[in-house]
Design a protein around this motif. Structure first.
Motif, PDB file in Angstrom:
ATOM      1  N   VAL A   6       0.831  -1.193   0.000  1.00 54.04           N
ATOM      2  CA  VAL A   6       0.000   0.000   0.000  1.00 54.04           C
ATOM      3  C   VAL A   6       0.871   1.250   0.000  1.00 54.04           C
ATOM      4  N   THR A   7       0.559   2.206  -0.860  1.00 48.35           N
ATOM      5  CA  THR A   7       1.250   3.485  -0.828  1.00 48.35           C
ATOM      6  C   THR A   7       0.326   4.586  -0.326  1.00 48.35           C
ATOM      7  N   GLY A   8      -0.921   4.624  -0.792  1.00 45.78           N
ATOM      8  CA  GLY A   8      -1.914   5.576  -0.311  1.00 45.78           C
ATOM      9  C   GLY A   8      -2.884   4.841   0.592  1.00 45.78           C
ATOM     10  N   PRO A   9      -3.888   5.547   1.108  1.00 54.25           N
ATOM     11  CA  PRO A   9      -4.845   4.896   2.008  1.00 54.25           C
ATOM     12  C   PRO A   9      -5.712   3.838   1.308  1.00 54.25           C
ATOM     13  N   PHE A  10      -5.923   3.994   0.015  1.00 48.33           N
ATOM     14  CA  PHE A  10      -6.697   3.063  -0.805  1.00 48.33           C
ATOM     15  C   PHE A  10      -6.405   3.416  -2.251  1.00 48.33           C
ATOM     16  N   ASP A  11      -6.885   2.616  -3.173  1.00 46.15           N
ATOM     17  CA  ASP A  11      -6.754   2.902  -4.602  1.00 46.15           C
ATOM     18  C   ASP A  11      -8.146   3.000  -5.212  1.00 46.15           C
TER      19      ASP A  11
END
Length: 159
Positions: A6-11
């Motif tokens: 995961v890089t952001g909170p969601f995609d």
């Protein structure tokens, strides 16, 4: 089971989007929120389309975009990454605001013209709907993505 990458909170994922203006607006939204967008090809337009660029403005350069050649490749990627797939659909019964989102979720939206086919519904971990008590048939795709992203951001505590 390994944790999701995961890089952001969601995609946000778009299944074969039809309307370049909606995709541009979603790319702008994602750039502002710090989330990645996945486009499951084929799209109904060329990604160099003027309308896409006009809607996304200069935010397109900031947007994290991954293109997947087809559904099978996208789904294999997300399974390999251990990512939960949440399909937003007018055919779903579970209201999006009553659902517990987690970091790493993928919010998937179907085509503007046809939604998502049965095999995509079957692959989803959950199917969510945005209730429309006013009686409309469906919301604009970019509006639906913004509503879903706002609720997911609120719940996962993204800043």
């Amino acid at each position: 089971m390994r944790p999701p990458c995961v890089t952001g909170p969601f995609d946000i994922a778009l299944y074969q989007p039809d309307i370049p203006g909606n995709t541009g607006a979603i790319l702008r939204l994602a750039a502002c929120l710090g989330v990645q967008v996945h486009i499951v090809e084929p799209a109904g337009f060329d990604l160099s389309d003027r309308t896409l660029k006009r809607a996304g403005m200069d935010y397109l350069e900031m947007a994290a975009l991954t293109r997947h050649a087809n559904w099978e490749m996208f789904n294999a990627w997300r399974v390999d990454e251990n990512r939960r797939l949440l399909l937003f659909s007018t055919r779903a019964a579970l209201p999006y605001a009553g659902f517990d989102y987690r970091r790493g979720d993928i919010l998937l939206f179907g085509r503007e013209s046809a939604g998502a086919p049965d095999h995509v519904h079957a692959a989803a971990d959950e199917r969510l709907t945005i209730p429309m008590p006013g009686g409309g048939r469906s919301l604009n795709l970019a509006v639906a993505a913004a509503m879903a992203a706002g609720e997911a951001m609120r719940q996962v505590g993204a800043r």
